[in-house]
Scaffold this motif. Structure first.
Motif, PDB file in Angstrom:
ATOM      1  N   LEU A 539      54.958  55.043  32.311  1.00 22.98           N
ATOM      2  CA  LEU A 539      53.623  54.450  32.209  1.00 22.98           C
ATOM      3  C   LEU A 539      52.582  55.503  31.826  1.00 22.98           C
ATOM      4  CD1 LEU A 539      53.687  52.078  35.321  1.00 22.98           C
ATOM      5  CD2 LEU A 539      53.945  51.445  32.923  1.00 22.98           C
ATOM      6  N   SER A 540      52.755  56.727  32.323  1.00 23.64           N
ATOM      7  CA  SER A 540      51.817  57.796  31.977  1.00 23.64           C
ATOM      8  C   SER A 540      51.881  58.101  30.479  1.00 23.64           C
ATOM      9  CB  SER A 540      52.135  59.060  32.787  1.00 23.64           C
ATOM     10  OG  SER A 540      52.007  58.824  34.169  1.00 23.64           O
ATOM     11  N   HIS A 541      53.090  58.147  29.920  1.00 26.54           N
ATOM     12  CA  HIS A 541      53.224  58.361  28.477  1.00 26.54           C
ATOM     13  C   HIS A 541      52.601  57.196  27.709  1.00 26.54           C
ATOM     14  CE1 HIS A 541      56.265  61.415  29.603  1.00 26.54           C
ATOM     15  NE2 HIS A 541      55.968  61.951  28.437  1.00 26.54           N
ATOM     16  N   ALA A 542      52.831  55.967  28.190  1.00 22.44           N
ATOM     17  CA  ALA A 542      52.255  54.806  27.505  1.00 22.44           C
ATOM     18  C   ALA A 542      50.727  54.846  27.554  1.00 22.44           C
ATOM     19  CB  ALA A 542      52.773  53.523  28.140  1.00 22.44           C
ATOM     20  N   ALA A 543      50.158  55.263  28.696  1.00 18.89           N
ATOM     21  CA  ALA A 543      48.707  55.364  28.808  1.00 18.89           C
ATOM     22  C   ALA A 543      48.160  56.379  27.814  1.00 18.89           C
ATOM     23  CB  ALA A 543      48.313  55.749  30.232  1.00 18.89           C
ATOM     24  N   ALA A 544      48.839  57.511  27.689  1.00 20.70           N
ATOM     25  CA  ALA A 544      48.402  58.534  26.733  1.00 20.70           C
ATOM     26  C   ALA A 544      48.547  58.060  25.295  1.00 20.70           C
ATOM     27  CB  ALA A 544      49.198  59.820  26.944  1.00 20.70           C
ATOM     28  N   ARG A 599      45.687  51.454  32.813  1.00 11.96           N
ATOM     29  CA  ARG A 599      45.631  52.593  31.898  1.00 11.96           C
ATOM     30  C   ARG A 599      44.541  53.576  32.306  1.00 11.96           C
ATOM     31  NH1 ARG A 599      43.135  50.943  26.590  1.00 11.96           N
ATOM     32  NH2 ARG A 599      41.313  51.361  27.885  1.00 11.96           N
ATOM     33  N   ASP A 600      43.356  53.048  32.627  1.00 13.72           N
ATOM     34  CA  ASP A 600      42.238  53.930  32.986  1.00 13.72           C
ATOM     35  C   ASP A 600      42.515  54.693  34.277  1.00 13.72           C
ATOM     36  OD1 ASP A 600      41.045  52.960  30.759  1.00 13.72           O
ATOM     37  OD2 ASP A 600      39.450  51.855  31.765  1.00 13.72           O
ATOM     38  N   VAL A 601      43.144  54.021  35.247  1.00  8.71           N
ATOM     39  CA  VAL A 601      43.459  54.709  36.506  1.00  8.71           C
ATOM     40  C   VAL A 601      44.478  55.818  36.254  1.00  8.71           C
ATOM     41  CG1 VAL A 601      44.559  54.451  38.767  1.00  8.71           C
ATOM     42  CG2 VAL A 601      42.867  52.787  38.022  1.00  8.71           C
ATOM     43  N   LEU A 602      45.500  55.524  35.468  1.00 11.86           N
ATOM     44  CA  LEU A 602      46.506  56.547  35.169  1.00 11.86           C
ATOM     45  C   LEU A 602      45.881  57.770  34.504  1.00 11.86           C
ATOM     46  CD1 LEU A 602      49.486  54.388  33.910  1.00 11.86           C
ATOM     47  CD2 LEU A 602      49.626  56.099  35.717  1.00 11.86           C
ATOM     48  N   VAL A 608      43.316  67.718  32.836  1.00  6.22           N
ATOM     49  CA  VAL A 608      43.377  67.898  31.383  1.00  6.22           C
ATOM     50  C   VAL A 608      44.722  68.488  30.935  1.00  6.22           C
ATOM     51  CG1 VAL A 608      42.359  69.128  29.427  1.00  6.22           C
ATOM     52  CG2 VAL A 608      40.884  68.040  31.141  1.00  6.22           C
ATOM     53  N   PRO A 609      45.266  69.533  31.595  1.00  7.37           N
ATOM     54  CA  PRO A 609      46.569  70.058  31.151  1.00  7.37           C
ATOM     55  C   PRO A 609      47.686  69.020  31.218  1.00  7.37           C
ATOM     56  CG  PRO A 609      45.467  71.626  32.606  1.00  7.37           C
ATOM     57  CD  PRO A 609      44.692  70.364  32.676  1.00  7.37           C
ATOM     58  N   SER A 610      47.635  68.157  32.210  1.00  6.85           N
ATOM     59  CA  SER A 610      48.669  67.126  32.325  1.00  6.85           C
ATOM     60  C   SER A 610      48.603  66.170  31.150  1.00  6.85           C
ATOM     61  CB  SER A 610      48.501  66.353  33.637  1.00  6.85           C
ATOM     62  OG  SER A 610      48.662  67.200  34.752  1.00  6.85           O
ATOM     63  N   ARG A 611      47.387  65.762  30.761  1.00  3.30           N
ATOM     64  CA  ARG A 611      47.260  64.877  29.606  1.00  3.30           C
ATOM     65  C   ARG A 611      47.715  65.575  28.325  1.00  3.30           C
ATOM     66  NH1 ARG A 611      42.349  63.260  32.184  1.00  3.30           N
ATOM     67  NH2 ARG A 611      41.083  64.521  30.759  1.00  3.30           N
ATOM     68  N   GLN A 612      47.410  66.862  28.203  1.00  2.00           N
ATOM     69  CA  GLN A 612      47.842  67.596  27.012  1.00  2.00           C
ATOM     70  C   GLN A 612      49.363  67.643  26.908  1.00  2.00           C
ATOM     71  OE1 GLN A 612      45.781  71.272  27.700  1.00  2.00           O
ATOM     72  NE2 GLN A 612      43.949  70.639  26.560  1.00  2.00           N
ATOM     73  N   LEU A 613      50.049  67.804  28.035  1.00  2.34           N
ATOM     74  CA  LEU A 613      51.510  67.802  28.030  1.00  2.34           C
ATOM     75  C   LEU A 613      52.065  66.455  27.572  1.00  2.34           C
ATOM     76  CD1 LEU A 613      52.168  69.741  31.344  1.00  2.34           C
ATOM     77  CD2 LEU A 613      52.823  70.493  29.056  1.00  2.34           C
ATOM     78  N   LEU A 614      51.426  65.369  28.011  1.00  2.00           N
ATOM     79  CA  LEU A 614      51.878  64.044  27.587  1.00  2.00           C
ATOM     80  C   LEU A 614      51.706  63.877  26.081  1.00  2.00           C
ATOM     81  CD1 LEU A 614      50.403  61.792  30.418  1.00  2.00           C
ATOM     82  CD2 LEU A 614      52.780  62.403  30.083  1.00  2.00           C
ATOM     83  N   ASP A 629      52.470  56.946  11.525  1.00  6.26           N
ATOM     84  CA  ASP A 629      51.092  56.846  11.049  1.00  6.26           C
ATOM     85  C   ASP A 629      50.453  58.229  11.157  1.00  6.26           C
ATOM     86  OD1 ASP A 629      48.459  56.376  10.542  1.00  6.26           O
ATOM     87  OD2 ASP A 629      48.209  54.778  12.015  1.00  6.26           O
ATOM     88  N   PRO A 630      50.004  58.803  10.037  1.00  2.00           N
ATOM     89  CA  PRO A 630      49.418  60.148  10.102  1.00  2.00           C
ATOM     90  C   PRO A 630      48.233  60.246  11.056  1.00  2.00           C
ATOM     91  CG  PRO A 630      49.859  59.516   7.823  1.00  2.00           C
ATOM     92  CD  PRO A 630      50.080  58.300   8.659  1.00  2.00           C
ATOM     93  N   GLU A 631      47.407  59.206  11.092  1.00  2.00           N
ATOM     94  CA  GLU A 631      46.252  59.233  11.992  1.00  2.00           C
ATOM     95  C   GLU A 631      46.703  59.197  13.454  1.00  2.00           C
ATOM     96  OE1 GLU A 631      43.353  56.307  11.112  1.00  2.00           O
ATOM     97  OE2 GLU A 631      43.015  56.988   9.049  1.00  2.00           O
ATOM     98  N   HIS A 632      47.749  58.420  13.721  1.00  2.00           N
ATOM     99  CA  HIS A 632      48.303  58.349  15.078  1.00  2.00           C
ATOM    100  C   HIS A 632      48.798  59.728  15.521  1.00  2.00           C
ATOM    101  CE1 HIS A 632      51.410  56.291  17.952  1.00  2.00           C
ATOM    102  NE2 HIS A 632      50.386  56.823  18.607  1.00  2.00           N
ATOM    103  N   LEU A 633      49.568  60.379  14.660  1.00  2.00           N
ATOM    104  CA  LEU A 633      50.072  61.712  14.973  1.00  2.00           C
ATOM    105  C   LEU A 633      48.931  62.709  15.115  1.00  2.00           C
ATOM    106  CD1 LEU A 633      52.270  63.845  15.313  1.00  2.00           C
ATOM    107  CD2 LEU A 633      52.478  63.934  12.820  1.00  2.00           C
ATOM    108  N   ALA A 634      47.945  62.630  14.212  1.00  2.00           N
ATOM    109  CA  ALA A 634      46.826  63.568  14.272  1.00  2.00           C
ATOM    110  C   ALA A 634      46.059  63.426  15.578  1.00  2.00           C
ATOM    111  CB  ALA A 634      45.889  63.337  13.081  1.00  2.00           C
ATOM    112  N   GLY A 635      45.931  62.189  16.051  1.00  2.00           N
ATOM    113  CA  GLY A 635      45.246  61.978  17.331  1.00  2.00           C
ATOM    114  C   GLY A 635      45.959  62.656  18.479  1.00  2.00           C
TER     115      GLY A 635
END
Length: 677
Positions: A539-544, A599-602, A608-614, A629-635
């Motif tokens: 779920l954390s990966h899906a939220a990210a 999603r918002d709670v997750l 911040v480092p945890s989100r960067q790892l995801l 999608d290049p934009e998806h990857l760039a995000g």
């Protein structure tokens, strides 16, 4: 030494872990062994796998000798708990599913605490203030420090620590109530002041402090405390005090004795009985339930000539079952019915059943209480069968009997109601039962009996967008159709979540500045803690990834087959943490996504480092993937922060990407305890 544990074994968890034999403390051993004992005690006799015990002792990296070390600790614990044992152990036992600690509930200070609080609450309901104070003082005297002592911060103990601390706060609020009713206002002020320090955002505690200060002849201080709480609530959560506390503030200003009388005992999950309820004053209109309200009104009309009627209301948590019950009770009272409430819910670790109360009893100051199994209030002292007593009660006048949380009731409640289906026929009585889970084993027999009768089955569905617009119109708020749709999507049409969102300022309900109400956040976190760690990681990966599940992408991230990932998806859907959306053009296809609030709670629980790892783990799989999608990857690369250059430079180096992924796997286990922004 308390007489309840002056002989035999006694296990203390309300403070540093301690085991007594005949009043003398046993030498349990070093810290790890005490943590191990706590882990087993929390499970209340259920087995704990050896691997879980290893993880309990070593929160980070486990040593190579973790398993033999745990077994050595188990051996020494057995020697301490059963020094004279001959043959197989009977206290700390082992089996196919792991190790279990068999300790009777009467040998635990947690059970003694809860039972004393229950007795205090019951004595207060009977206005036996001396006994009530003795019981609540005895309950609080069992506390020797912070619950679970040095094990409290371990992940396995967080839920039990939170439950015990909340129960302690409830008990202190009950103590304040008893002190106020006894007239010991100075002591009540001292206890209430401590309550506001230990739980500064708990409104009940501030209300008790205001009442105590006013009762002590210090109304100006009571007003100052209100302003202090109001300011803190605004700064911390952007909220205003509830209408009830604002009414109390006005009563202090006006010296309104009718409002400032002795406060009612606060509700608690550990109560055996619930106080007589009065029809609440609702500021939020009841929308989207007109058909259900009309059906309940028809049942009252059909019962008036003398015919028993039954109704079952079911729905998800927060769907408005209790709100609908209140409306039914108000209708019944207006049409001359007596109303009896039975609360079915029970707290963990206790044996309890519903306690039935007349809403408008005779005489007014002596409400009748029926249905308790353990006490003498159901006629046990005189040999009266509880069902017989209930029949005598409901046949005195036209009666509505409301049973809330039936699926969480003690097994005695459905059994007794099942007997009533055969014993009551031609009397003006309406039974309305509310439950979350119609397939719960405890209620299957009763529901089968009701299926043979002309029972009204009311399933509460989510509110529609039109319902949301009607509610906003009733509140005098003018919003666009798009805003109403956004509110509906964010709340999922759940009346409770919608009402909590509407307490926020308009700009914080939806959109880029949206916030999660503190009550909703607590509920979502509890749901997340109830699922397995791999589900939370998924779920954390899906939220990210924006909230929508890309099954193929997540399967690659987790190095799983699709079938394995779908098992995690199934658990998340069952827990209400994922939704399935059908394709309107092809009902057989669709997609899963996270509800906005989940999603918002997750995301808010991750540093911040945890989100960067995801984001790094997701980008790793998207790099070089056909159709990305290049934009998806760039995000994801932007959100990966300092990890992004390593990902782009190492597109062909799977070992480096694998190392990043293994780091990201830790996020699912830590995100719920990380500080949010």
């Amino acid at each position: 030494m308390n007489s309840r544990h002056s002989h035999g074994m006694w296990y203390s968890m309300l403070g540093p872990i301690e085991v007594l034999r005949d009043g003398c403390a046993l030498d349990i051993g070093p810290r790890q062994r005490r943590v191990l004992l706590t882990r087993l005690l929390i499970e209340d006799g259920r087995p704990v796998a050896l691997g879980d015990l290893c993880r309990a002792l070593w929160r980070e990296d486990q040593p190579a000798a973790a398993v033999p070390s745990v077994r050595a600790h188990i051996s020494r614990l057995r020697a301490a708990l059963e020094p004279d044992r001959q043959g197989r152990p009977s206290v700390l036992v082992s089996g196919a599913f792991g190790y279990a600690l068999k300790v009777p509930s009467q040998a635990r200070d947690t059970s003694a605490f809860e039972h004393s609080v229950d007795r205090a609450r019951g004595a207060l309901g009977q206005q036996n203030l001396i006994r009530a104070r003795q019981e609540i003082d005895a309950a609080l005297d069992l506390w020797r420090g912070e619950a679970l002592g040095e094990a409290a911060e371990h992940a396995f103990a967080l839920r039990e620590t939170s439950r015990l601390n909340a129960a302690r706060q409830d008990a202190r609020e009950l103590q304040t109530t008893i002190l106020l009713q006894q007239g010991d206002v100075e002591r009540a002020v001292q206890v209430a002041e401590h309550l506001t320090v230990t739980a500064p955002l708990r409104e009940v505690s501030w209300a008790l402090l205001m009442r105590a200060l006013y009762g002590a002849g210090r109304p100006v201080e009571a007003l100052r405390q209100y302003e202090r709480f109001r300011g803190m609530l605004s700064r911390e959560l952007g909220l205003d005090p509830s209408p009830g506390l604002r009414k109390l503030h006005t009563a202090v200003l006006r010296h309104d004795a009718a409002v400032l009388g002795a406060p009612r005992p606060p509700r608690s999950v550990t109560t055996l009985t619930t106080p007589p309820r009065t029809a609440p004053t609702r500021t939020t209109p009841l929308v989207g339930r007109s058909a259900e309200v009309a059906r309940l009104h028809a049942l009252l009309e059909q019962a008036t000539p003398g015919r028993v009627q039954w109704a079952v209301i079911s729905g998800d948590p927060g769907s408005g079952k209790t709100r609908l019950l209140d409306e039914a009770a108000a209708q019944a009272t207006r049409t001359g019915f007596d109303v009896i409430w039975a609360g079915g819910g029970r707290g963990p670790g206790t044996d309890r059943t519903a306690a039935l109360h007349c809403r408008n009893p005779r005489p007014a100051d002596e409400p009748r209480r029926l249905g308790e199994v353990d006490g003498a209030q159901d006629g046990m002292e005189t040999g009266t069968d509880p069902v017989t007593a209930l029949i005598r009660e409901v046949t005195r006048a036209p009666t509505l009997c409301v049973i809330d949380d039936l699926d969480r009731a003690n097994a005695h409640v459905p059994e007794r109601l099942g007997r009533l289906t055969t014993l009551l026929r031609n009397v003006p009585v309406v039974f309305v039962c509310a439950l979350r889970d119609p397939v719960a084993p405890t209620v299957s027999g009763l529901l089968a009996e009701l299926a043979r009768l002309d029972t009204a089955w009311l399933q509460l569905e989510p509110l529609t967008v039109a319902d949301v617009r009607e509610l906003l119109a009733e509140r005098g708020e003018r919003v666009s159709a798009a805003d109403a749709e956004s509110l509906h999507r964010r709340s999922r049409g759940n009346p409770f979540m919608l009402s909590e969102l509407l307490k926020l300022p308009a700009e914080q309900r939806c959109g880029p500045d949206a916030r999660v109400p503190v009550t909703v956040r607590a509920i979502v976190l509890a749901q997340l803690n109830d699922v397995a760690a791999p589900v939370r990681t998924m779920l954390s990966h899906a939220a990210a990834d924006g909230g929508r599940l890309d099954i193929t992408l997540l399967a690659d991230v987790h190095s799983m087959r699709h079938e394995q990932l779908l098992r995690l998806v199934d658990e998340a859907v069952t827990a209400g943490l994922l939704l399935w959306h059908e394709d309107p053009d092809d009902p057989a296809s669709g997609h899963y996504d996270l509800p906005e609030l989940v999603r918002d709670v997750l995301l808010s629980t991750m540093a911040v480092p945890s989100r960067q790892l995801l984001h790094a783990a997701l980008a790793r799989e998207l790099i070089g993937r056909d159709g990305t999608d290049p934009e998806h990857l760039a995000g994801h690369l932007r959100s990966a922060g300092p990890l992004a250059p390593a990902l782009e430079a190492g597109r062909g180096h799977r070992s480096q990407e694998t190392a990043i992924y293994h780091h990201s796997e830790k996020v699912g286990a830590t995100c719920l305890t990380s500080s949010g922004p």
